[in-house]
Design an enzyme around this catalytic site. Structure first.
Site: not given
Length: 545
Positions: A212, A277
């Protein structure tokens, strides 16, 4: 509790190069105990569905101990399961069953920030400025005569300032919600902690990590101003994501972190992997996250952002394939995820949006590389646009009026009434309400129904797995001349076979000749022999062997 011994999968260290990965938003997938929230046992019970769908791996959103301010992306304990989702024993049982079915498990790791309930941050607030506890985070003195102004003009991705002041006068950085304080990744203790967290889950058998905010852990020295933000009448800084440089994203030093992580992944058998990401201002900078000494993949969000036109898709595909060739890694395609409006709705909603979404799925699944599916897209689910404000839980909604809740509504499994079999028999609870129109979109309603979106995905995934021209070692994309500017066609070859994908993005049906026999199509083809008519907003695969 000790980790269970996972069932060995088929030996393939390069599985991630061509995998189809299914993203499970854990809260919204399947509820095993009737409390209205999806959980690990619910996933375990539905694993046969995912095997039969034809995917290779699951990516699970965070299920760690958390106050759930941001749907679990505010982690209070990186080594345990939140009671809302079950226990570590539930996780071990789920991953054992998944491996027995030939499914790999990728878990989210959230290294940019912790929860404000994390013991480290609790300790930081309990100690004085300059303490070792505060050094793990990014605390700073304010500006202004009495330090009453934030240290700089940085803006939260969720809107508003990226700084919050604590009672002793210092400010701490949170690029997201105030309940998500950013860590100081120049602190060796932070780096050592996350390397240990990686090993903890690798020891439990996970096959990979989705990282993330992979671009966010390092902030520019001196914390310089951006020069504008929405709070002073300028545009939102988040508008630069993927288009420009910000002093708190995509700093060169972040690559040192991944060069330390890669040997850890490589020390485990079975091809353990990591996907970033990451947002970067150019495809070239994004490609820097990938390589034999860093990460295995980075999401290609340009594909998700492509407009419904042949020119847009071709430009994005060509750029991604060229960059993948340079770094020697597979492309990573995605059409929807838990942060973006579902592509049925992005492409026009209603029948038009569904037609286009089905065609886009065939386009994506015919491309070389790895494809990520978001739960429910195989059912053709649209964005839920009319959720009552009082039920929305996305923290960004309170700050900006923008909400990601509409793509997070629990998916429908069966029955005529909401929540459509989301929980056990008789359960009527669901943390977000599903629309009355979703009965026709449930798994039970679509399974075995010719022409349904679920059966389209099943057929495409079967063909992708079996067809020699779509194999990992097959040739890449060869673009073909088409009948008009609104039509895309490319060929893949391998194992003595050819497969051609044709997508009609124009405003009229097109005649397709000479590509062979149809394999799978997103809409009914007409015509005879080797000639076929492809409807508007449709895609089809043709083969010659």
């Amino acid at each position: 509790m000790t980790a269970s011994t996972p069932t060995p999968l088929t030996s393939d260290d390069d599985w991630w190069r061509s995998a189809v990965v299914y993203q499970v938003y854990v809260r919204s997938f399947a509820d095993s105990n009737g409390d209205g929230v999806g959980d690990l046992q619910g996933i375990r019970e539905r694993l046969p569905y995912l095997r039969d769908l034809g995917v290779d791996a699951l990516w699970l959103t965070p299920f760690y101990t958390s106050p759930m301010v941001d749907g679990g992306y505010d982690v209070a304990d990186y080594r345990d399961v939140d009671p809302m989702f079950g226990t570590l024993a539930d996780f071990d049982a789920m991953i054992t069953d998944a491996h027995a079915l030939g499914l790999r498990i990728i878990v989210d790791i959230v290294p940019n920030h912790t929860s404000s309930a994390h013991p480290w941050f609790v300790a930081a607030l309990a100690t004085a400025p300059g303490s070792p506890e505060r050094a793990r985070y990014l605390f700073a003195e304010g500006r202004g005569e009495h330090g009453e102004l934030p240290p700089n003009d940085w803006e939260s991705i969720f809107g508003g300032p990226a700084w919050t002041r604590v009672p002793d006068g210092q400010w701490y950085l949170h690029l997201f919600d105030p309940a998500q304080p950013d860590l100081n990744w120049r602190h060796p203790e932070v780096r050592a902690e996350f390397e240990d967290v990686l090993r903890f889950w690798l020891d439990r058998g996970v096959d990979g990590f989705r990282i993330d905010v992979a671009h966010g852990m390092i902030k520019a020295e001196g914390l310089p101003d951006v020069g504008f933000n929405s709070m002073t009448g300028g545009r939102r800084q988040s508008e630069l994501l993927g288009k420009g440089r910000l002093p708190y994203f995509d700093q060169d030093e972040v690559h040192e972190i991944y060069r330390a992580w890669r040997p850890i992944l490589d020390s485990y058998p079975g091809g353990r992997m990591a996907v970033a990401e990451a947002w970067a201002e150019t495809p070239q900078r994004l490609a820097r996250y990938i390589g034999p000494d860093e990460l295995h993949q980075a999401f290609s969000f340009d594909f998700l952002d492509a407009t419904w036109s042949a020119d847009s898709f071709r430009k994005v595909i060509d750029t991604a394939l060229a960059e993948a060739t340079i770094v020697g890694a597979p492309t990573t395609w995605v059409l929807s995820n838990h942060d973006k409006q579902r592509h049925v709705t992005r492409y026009g909603d209603g029948e038009v949006g569904l037609r286009r979404a089905r065609a886009a799925s065939l386009l994506m699944l015919a491309l070389p590389g790895c494809a990520y599916l978001y739960q429910g897209e195989e059912l053709g689910l649209p964005e839920v646009l009319d959720l009552p404000d009082e039920l929305r839980q996305d923290p960004s909604f309170l700050r900006t009026g923008e909400s990601r809740d509409g793509c997070r509504v629990p998916i429908p499994w069966s029955g005529e009434l909401a929540p459509y079999g989301f929980g056990p028999a008789g359960s009527e609870l669901s943390w977000l309400p599903a629309p009355a129109t979703w009965a026709a979109l449930s798994v039970a309603a679509q399974a075995g129904t010719p022409g349904s979106t679920l059966e389209l995905y099943r057929a495409a995934l079967r063909a992708r797995r079996a067809h020699p021209a779509l194999a990992r070692d097959a040739d890449g994309v060869t673009w073909l001349e088409t009948t008009g500017p609104g039509v895309l066609a490319f060929r893949r070859t391998g194992g003595g076979a050819e497969l051609t994908c044709v997508v009609n993005l124009s405003d009229a049906p097109v005649q397709i000749d000479g590509y062979g026999q149809p394999v799978v199509a997103s809409a009914e083809l007409t015509g005879q022999g080797t000639g076929h008519v492809l409807p508007v907003d449709a895609a089809a695969w043709f083969e010659r062997r």
